[in-house]
Design a protein around this motif. Structure first.
Motif, PDB file in Angstrom:
ATOM      1  N   PHE A 381     -80.462 -27.949  10.357  1.00  0.00           N
ATOM      2  CA  PHE A 381     -79.827 -26.636  10.504  1.00  0.00           C
ATOM      3  C   PHE A 381     -78.641 -26.457   9.552  1.00  0.00           C
ATOM      4  O   PHE A 381     -78.454 -25.366   8.992  1.00  0.00           O
ATOM      5  N   VAL A 385     -78.325 -23.421   6.783  1.00  0.00           N
ATOM      6  CA  VAL A 385     -77.290 -22.381   6.680  1.00  0.00           C
ATOM      7  C   VAL A 385     -76.523 -22.491   5.365  1.00  0.00           C
ATOM      8  O   VAL A 385     -75.915 -21.516   4.910  1.00  0.00           O
ATOM      9  N   PRO A 388     -79.609 -20.753   2.626  1.00  0.00           N
ATOM     10  CA  PRO A 388     -80.429 -19.822   3.406  1.00  0.00           C
ATOM     11  C   PRO A 388     -81.558 -19.163   2.628  1.00  0.00           C
ATOM     12  O   PRO A 388     -82.486 -18.611   3.226  1.00  0.00           O
ATOM     13  N   SER A 393     -85.676 -22.917   4.932  1.00  0.00           N
ATOM     14  CA  SER A 393     -84.468 -22.496   5.640  1.00  0.00           C
ATOM     15  C   SER A 393     -84.720 -21.196   6.391  1.00  0.00           C
ATOM     16  O   SER A 393     -84.329 -21.039   7.555  1.00  0.00           O
ATOM     17  N   ARG A 394     -85.364 -20.244   5.728  1.00  0.00           N
ATOM     18  CA  ARG A 394     -85.639 -18.961   6.377  1.00  0.00           C
ATOM     19  C   ARG A 394     -86.518 -19.154   7.613  1.00  0.00           C
ATOM     20  O   ARG A 394     -86.303 -18.530   8.654  1.00  0.00           O
ATOM     21  N   LEU A 397     -84.268 -20.971  10.334  1.00  0.00           N
ATOM     22  CA  LEU A 397     -83.230 -20.092  10.871  1.00  0.00           C
ATOM     23  C   LEU A 397     -83.821 -18.945  11.675  1.00  0.00           C
ATOM     24  O   LEU A 397     -83.134 -18.343  12.512  1.00  0.00           O
ATOM     25  N   VAL A 400     -83.429 -19.354  15.385  1.00  0.00           N
ATOM     26  CA  VAL A 400     -82.105 -19.267  16.004  1.00  0.00           C
ATOM     27  C   VAL A 400     -81.935 -17.885  16.640  1.00  0.00           C
ATOM     28  O   VAL A 400     -82.126 -16.869  15.967  1.00  0.00           O
ATOM     29  N   ILE A 406     -75.494 -16.954  12.197  1.00  0.00           N
ATOM     30  CA  ILE A 406     -75.790 -17.959  11.175  1.00  0.00           C
ATOM     31  C   ILE A 406     -75.549 -17.435   9.759  1.00  0.00           C
ATOM     32  O   ILE A 406     -75.611 -18.200   8.799  1.00  0.00           O
ATOM     33  N   SER A 407     -75.268 -16.136   9.639  1.00  0.00           N
ATOM     34  CA  SER A 407     -74.946 -15.582   8.312  1.00  0.00           C
ATOM     35  C   SER A 407     -73.462 -15.255   8.201  1.00  0.00           C
ATOM     36  O   SER A 407     -73.057 -14.399   7.407  1.00  0.00           O
ATOM     37  N   ARG A 414     -70.580 -20.565   9.956  1.00  0.00           N
ATOM     38  CA  ARG A 414     -72.007 -20.878  10.052  1.00  0.00           C
ATOM     39  C   ARG A 414     -72.232 -22.214  10.761  1.00  0.00           C
ATOM     40  O   ARG A 414     -73.179 -22.364  11.533  1.00  0.00           O
ATOM     41  N   VAL A 418     -74.304 -22.913  14.320  1.00  0.00           N
ATOM     42  CA  VAL A 418     -75.275 -23.990  14.537  1.00  0.00           C
ATOM     43  C   VAL A 418     -74.909 -24.788  15.790  1.00  0.00           C
ATOM     44  O   VAL A 418     -75.769 -25.094  16.625  1.00  0.00           O
TER      45      VAL A 418
END
Length: 445
Positions: A381, A385, A388, A393-394, A397, A400, A406-407, A414, A418
């Motif tokens: 994770f 982040v 991203p 990663s996409r 994430l 979540v 997370i952005s 970030r 997490v």
């Protein structure tokens, strides 16, 4: 000197402008309790480890059953204290406020473990060591010393305050909008992470420093600044009651669970539990147990007697030391001030637990598994982040929940998102996600 008139306050964090002093069917402190019972974080505790692994053929305590028992013991202890204080301060115009002590304590007891991550206390340690010793160590130059102290001393108690007060995405201001007194009563260590010291304990993260200052100042808690003007206060008096209820329950109930799992013998537990009592009481208890054949019922009976005497002793310790508690000079815990026999009984109980329970194979196994699972998930994770735009990663994430930001514009924000997500996981969910990310539980194609 703190005063009960200020310490007991039903103002709600985040809803100060809507404070209503009119009496309703339920008090605001009872609303705190009910709000917690019906909340998702409280329900999640049923799938979080207390000490022994879950599930199993023998039903042992999880975080939810532990919290419910702590609330029961805390309410009983608070009632004992409340009766004495009510008589002692009967002539004061604010004496009626003391009637709320049991409701505040019961709600705080329900909430005290809400911020704990999966896999028991080993989960806290796994998060901390990921940053201090593991893959996350390289992040230190990118964070402030205060932020680094937060994550390398990750603390479930501090996370409980964050969970209850932080405005997560889409949520209302003030988080759960709990009363000031209830929030102050869950903070066992009322200082920030930079003052954690060798034991790694603290009460609030850097982001919650203004939150706690606002609560503490409203309640008239005594400031006790650190050497560099860090935020630190003397404890809210009701913390001592919540702490005692928690300590009594985990120490005594861990022993009962260990007995059911045959980690400790009936003889060992009987010897320890009877040690809390004098000869007269001990002989009477043994006479009652002679009429019971089931060893588990015998242990349960002795357990109830031990809890009863510790509640009585802790209540006396609180009322005898009320002025020291209110002035912030009371040393140690309530259990440190019970009579010699009960203090020695508690010490022997703790010694047996460390010798036979906390080093038991199943307990160590859950710690090892928890460390591996949490370190693996954190690595994935945190990498996501920080990167991203990567396809992996996409996808990761995307799992979540939207409430976690997370952005966030800062790296620390970030990382916190997490950790918010990680601490909300149950043991089962964390294990399942670990397996999926390792390819052990792929969907059929």
């Amino acid at each position: 000197m703190m005063t009960w008139d200020k310490l007991i306050c039903d103002k709600r964090y985040g809803l100060e402008d809507y404070h209503d002093t009119r009496n309703g069917t339920r008090s605001d402190f009872q609303r705190d309790f009910d709000r917690l019972v019906f909340s998702s974080p409280f329900r999640r505790l049923q799938n979080k480890t207390q000490v022994f692994p879950l599930p199993g053929s023998v039903f042992v305590h999880n975080r939810l059953t532990h919290s419910m028992e702590v609330a029961s013991v805390g309410r009983s202890l608070a009632n004992e204290i409340m009766r004495t204080l009510r008589m002692r301060h009967a002539s004061e115009p604010w004496a009626h406020k003391l009637d709320a002590i049991d409701e505040i304590v019961a709600a705080a007891c329900l909430a005290h473990d809400l911020g704990n991550p999966p896999f028991g206390h080993s989960g806290e340690k796994a998060i901390s060591t990921f940053f201090s010793e593991g893959e996350g160590a390289g992040l230190q130059p990118l964070l402030t010393p205060e932020q680094w102290a937060d994550i390398t001393h990750f603390e479930g108690n501090a996370n409980s305050l964050r969970l209850l007060t932080h405005q997560f995405n889409g949520r209302r201001p003030g988080g759960f909008a709990m009363t000031y007194s209830m929030l102050a009563s869950i903070v066992k260590y009322p200082y920030e992470s930079s003052l954690a010291g060798e034991n790694g304990k603290f009460g609030f993260f850097t982001t919650e420093v203004p939150v706690f200052r606002r609560i503490a100042d409203e309640l008239g808690m005594i400031p006790d600044p650190g050497p560099g003007e860090e935020t630190r206060y003397r404890r809210h008096p009701l913390v001592y009651i919540v702490e005692a209820a928690d300590d009594i329950c985990y120490q005594v109930m861990d022993m009962e669970d260990a007995h059911k799992l045959h980690v400790v013998s009936t003889e060992e537990v009987t010897d320890v539990f009877l040690g809390f009592f004098d000869d007269t009481r001990r002989n009477r208890m043994m006479g009652i147990m002679d009429k019971v054949a089931d060893p588990n019922e015998k242990i349960a009976y002795m357990r109830s007697c031990v809890i009863g005497t510790l509640v009585e002793q802790c209540a006396r310790a609180f009322t005898d030391n009320e002025q020291a508690i209110l002035s912030g000079t009371f040393p140690g815990t309530l259990l440190d001030h019970v009579d010699t026999r009960q203090r020695e009984g508690y010490r022997r109980c703790s010694a047996l637990a460390w010798k036979k329970i906390y080093c038991a194979g199943d307990v160590v196994d859950i710690e090892l598994a928890g460390n591996r699972i949490i370190a693996f998930l954190l690595e994935k994770f945190i990498h996501a982040v920080r990167n991203p735009s990567l396809n992996y990663s996409r996808l990761l994430l995307g799992k979540v929940p939207e409430q976690y930001d997370i952005s966030a514009p800062t790296l620390f924000g970030r990382i916190q998102a997490v950790l918010d997500h990680m601490s909300a996981m149950t043991d089962v969910y964390a294990l399942d996600l670990f397996r999926k990310l390792n390819g052990h539980s792929l969907p059929a194609v």
